[in-house]
Design an enzyme around this catalytic site. Structure first.
Site, PDB file in Angstrom:
ATOM      1  CB  SER A 782      35.054  38.689  45.675  1.00  0.00           C
ATOM      2  OG  SER A 782      33.819  37.672  45.533  1.00  0.00           O
ATOM      3  CE  LYS A 825      32.947  40.194  41.678  1.00  0.00           C
ATOM      4  NZ  LYS A 825      33.550  40.041  42.450  1.00  0.00           N
TER       5      LYS A 825
END
Length: 903
Positions: A782, A825
């Site tokens: 990611s 996140k």
């Protein structure tokens, strides 16, 4: 002068004994290859002509030898120690002669390499394998192999001594001859040696890497007198009885000893095969003569036979006692049958059987289980109470009776009260609480619902385990927790089969037994930390437990009957979702618990943690007052985690300091802790104050990472310098992250024209990519968007916005792919103070699951291409406008000012 009379004394004793004459003749023939044959030929001729003269000559020789000793001893002060080592039977060139145990005569050097033995005593005639590993010992064996394959062995006084000194060795040993040598890969040796004869150690000297000893050969010649024969026959008789009584010695040894006619060989064979301690074996080897050795053997064998006879007597008594017990058991069974036929009163065992039958009838077992239990009770009644199998059967029946076959907890179906309880125990966690209340609503309507299994996934310290307790309290049910971390045996879940004493049910049935009800709240903690080995896969065993379609007929190996688990409310916890096996994950409903934000931690600390620690440390709320500003600094500067475990530890530290101050200073007023005196109690802050960068920086991007401890911000730094096309990656990046770097660089090279770079710019510059905190491993796909943005920023010299964090995987064509852990996140970005995050377009549905508190502080942009991410991440500039303009626009006119880059 002393050498001339010694020659006849060496020759004539060797000529005594008719049985050894052929062997000496054979030895003299083999010696002709090495020495001159003149003297040996003369000796053989003399033996053939005068047989009777040998016996007569032997006696005067011994007398002369005895008278020669004082003369040699008188010269001892003037001679050196090595000269004394050469006296026994010395021949030319420093060699000695010895009669081996088999009757052959052998010669070897008067000084031999010495091999110390730890726990072995070698007798002449024995063939013994030795494992030689000490460097000095290996060197001694190697030296012996290089000469005549002979070396001397002495037993250590202390077997634990690694480097024995000369004083640590016994003074009587054996000369051995090497039969076979096997060299091991580690440098050690396996040596098969044969004992030749005994010697007394003279002077020991150290060579470069081994010890060398001068030999004083022990004369083992013995006259075949009636007294010696009587001793030999007595030893043989005792040894034969010893072999008969001792199980460790084969019976063939008795016949082998009986066939030996030489007293010396008989003594050595018997001594070598006695199983004695080390000191006693060394004492036997040290006996001065063979008759003395035979006498000592008679004494030792007599003592050992007394012990062996006593052991046999004890074994016979034990065997008789066991047979008597079996006989009593048989008679008791017959007596029980007779009493039953006569209709007499039953014994205690029968009364126990009737009690068990009554308990079975009252247990509420299903019909099949009741039938099996009654059969086991009948088996138990037919067994003796002393039988080991009776213990197994009784434990099995008692376990079946202890299970709650029909006992249930009564559910508390007041939704408002349940909601109040959940709010009292936990701050936030709205989604999880709503799911519990939905389950209660279904229970109220359906009575016995078959709901799905809840799986709470989140970092440590966010309250997964304590939430299970709150659910049980809200429902009014019993609570059972089973920790699965490190479980690797399938039997831990499904139970052990009843094949041995000590077998037991698995953890599931044991938990139900502890709860005492059929419908407890069952928490399976850390289901992601299950492992497996050759004993089976426990995660596969959990499939039947957690599958609503199968757990109503769960079969434990110990019970061997079905137990209904469908009414149990199973809750599982995990830190990392990917670590859960896919088949097990498919049977559970996943509920994510993200990390707490700062205001949530402050609420948890003020409402729950501080009160809990004050109570546990014997304080009251009047003893400690913590200001809100101090609590905020405690949350932000002293802890940095997704959960609240470290926060609770810091509050416990405050309470300990206050408790000590209250006791030592007898303080009665409250201790007020604020911003100014917080460091007095906790020391300097552990973490710096969280601040964004003061300016936008070139080549520095802010990525978002997800770990088992929650979300985190992952800075990415890129530097481009003149070079030859090298790519450096530092910061302990994993293989997947390295692939993201290569994909990003390939995408940049593909867009070189749009970036204003020459086609061969990659061969003219070096790119160094670094991720700070190099001691922490990092991996995952990611970071692709952040890496590509940082590389393009470094090439264009365009800064990246300091308030933007981004996440997303990219392809070679620049497409942005979805990621996992968006909730964690987003919370990490909010905690770090970022105001804008860039997220893949395909993760837009996941944004609804993000914490509402994090949404209030963040602005999200969904992108599906790297160009869209660059437009929002890079600071607006003409270079960015030209790069992201409509297709077909010319590349920028100015470049980086580096070799190979267009201007």
């Amino acid at each position: 002068m002393s050498s001339s009379p010694k020659k006849p004394r060496r020759k004539k004793p060797s000529e005594s004994g008719r049985k050894t004459a052929p062997a000496r003749k054979k030895t003299s023939q083999s010696a002709t290859k090495k020495r001159t044959p003149a003297k040996s030929t003369a000796k053989s001729a003399k033996k053939a002509t005068k047989k009777t003269a040998r016996k007569a000559a032997a006696k005067p020789v011994k007398r002369r030898t005895a008278t020669a000793k004082p003369r040699s001893q008188a010269k001892k002060p003037a001679a050196k120690a090595p000269a004394m080592a050469k006296k026994p039977a010395a021949t030319r060139r420093g060699r000695v002669r010895m009669t081996a145990a088999g009757g052959d005569e052998v010669t070897f050097a008067s000084r031999l390499p010495l091999l110390p033995l730890r726990d072995v005593v070698i007798f002449p005639g024995m063939i013994v394998p030795l494992l030689v590993g000490r460097p000095a010992s290996v060197a001694a064996v190697e030296r012996g192999l290089a000469d005549d394959k002979f070396f001397a062995v002495l037993t250590q006084r202390d077997p634990q001594d690694v480097e024995p000194s000369p004083e640590a060795l016994h003074n009587v040993g054996t000369v051995v001859r090497t039969v076979q040598v096997l060299r091991m890969p580690d440098g050690s040796l396996k040596v098969l040696v044969e004992g030749i004869g005994r010697f007394r150690a003279g002077k020991l000297s150290e060579r470069n890497d081994y010890l060398e000893v001068s030999l004083k050969v022990v004369n083992d010649q013995v006259r075949d007198t009636p007294a010696v024969k009587a001793l030999m026959r007595g030893v043989i008789r005792l040894f034969q009885e010893y072999v008969t009584l001792h199980h460790a010695i084969p019976d063939e040894m008795a016949a082998a000893v009986d066939n030996i006619e030489d007293p010396r060989a008989t003594a050595y064979v018997v001594a070598g095969h006695l199983l004695l301690d080390l000191d006693l074996r060394q004492a036997l080897l040290s006996e001065p003569t063979v008759p003395a050795l035979l006498r000592r053997l008679s004494q030792v064998l007599g003592d050992e036979l007394e012990i062996l006879r006593l052991e046999r007597k004890i074994e016979g008594e034990v065997r008789t006692r066991v047979s008597k017990g079996q006989k009593e058991f048989y008679l008791q069974e017959q007596l029980k049958a007779i009493r039953k036929e006569l209709g007499e009163s039953l014994g205690d065992e029968d009364h126990d059987g009737e009690d068990l039958r009554e308990q079975v009838e009252r247990s509420g077992m299903p019909a099949a289980v009741k039938e099996k239990t009654l059969k086991e009770v009948e088996r138990l009644q037919r067994m003796s109470s002393m039988s080991p199998e009776a213990t197994v059967v009784r434990s099995y029946v008692e376990t079946l009776l202890a299970l709650p076959w029909a006992k249930r907890s009564r559910d508390r179906l007041d939704l408002e009260k349940a909601a109040t309880i959940l709010d009292e125990d936990h701050y936030g966690l709205t989604k999880v609480k709503d799911r519990i209340l939905e389950y209660l609503a279904v229970v109220k309507l359906v009575k016995r619902p078959r709901g799905s299994i809840l799986c709470l996934v989140g970092p440590p310290g966010v309250g997964k385990t304590s939430l299970g307790k709150s659910v049980a309290r809200a429902l009014g049910r019993k609570f059972v927790r089973v920790a699965l971390g490190g479980v690797r045996d399938e039997a831990e879940i499904r139970g052990h089969r009843r094949t041995y004493i000590g077998s037991m049910p698995g953890r599931i049935i044991q938990g139900i037994k502890r709860a005492g009800t059929k419908n407890p709240v069952f928490l399976l903690d850390e289901v992601d930390k299950l492992s497996s080995d050759f004993r089976g896969d426990p995660s596969s065993a959990l499939l039947e437990v957690l599958d609503p379609e199968q757990n109503k007929t769960f079969n434990d190996h110990y019970l061997d009957v079905d137990f209904d688990l469908s009414e149990v409310l199973f809750i599982t916890t995990a830190n990392v979702l990917p670590a859960i096996p896919p088949a097990l994950r498919d049977r559970m409903e996943i509920l994510r618990l993200p990390g707490y934000l700062e205001h949530e931690k402050m609420g948890i600390a003020s409402r729950f943690l501080l009160r809990k620690q004050i109570k546990e440390h014997g304080l009251t709320e009047k003893d400690l007052v913590l200001s809100e500003d101090a609590l905020q600094i405690l949350v932000t500067r002293y802890t940095r985690e997704a959960g609240v475990r470290n926060l609770e530890r810091e509050l416990a530290t405050l309470c300990r300091k206050v408790a000590r101050e209250k006791v030592t200073k007898a303080r009665k007023t409250a201790v007020r802790i604020g911003v100014k005196n917080l460091e007095k109690y906790l020391g300097a802050p552990r973490f710096p104050e969280r601040r964004l960068a003061e300016t936008d920086r070139v080549g520095v991007g802010n990525g978002l990472a997800w770990t088992e401890y929650g979300g985190d911000v992952l800075p990415v730094e890129v530097s481009v310098v003149p070079g030859s096309g090298k790519i450096a990656m530092t910061g302990r990046m994993g293989e997947v992250m390295r692939e993201s770097v290569r994909i990003a660089l390939t995408y940049v090279r593909r867009r070189a024209g749009g970036l204003g770079l020459s086609p061969d710019f990659a061969e003219q510059v070096d790119v160094h990519l670094h991720m700070p905190e190099g001691a922490i491993p990092k991996d995952g796909p990611s970071a692709g968007v952040c890496i590509a943005t940082a590389v393009i920023s470094a090439l264009l010299r365009v800064p990246i916005r300091r308030d933007v964090a981004m996440t997303g995987e990219i392809t070679l064509l620049g497409q942005v792919l979805p990621i996992g852990g968006l909730n964690e996140k987003a919370v990490a970005a909010s905690l770090a103070g970022y105001q804008h995050i860039i997220v893949p377009k395909q993760n837009e549905p996941d944004w609804e699951e993000v914490s509402s508190a994090a949404k209030k502080t963040l602005t999200v942009t969904f992108v599906d291409h790297v160009d869209d991410a660059l437009r929002h991440a890079l600071v607006p500039s003409p270079a960015v406008d030209r790069l992201l303009g409509a297709p077909g626009e010319p590349p920028p006119a100015e470049g980086l000012g580096l070799p190979g880059i267009a201007h």
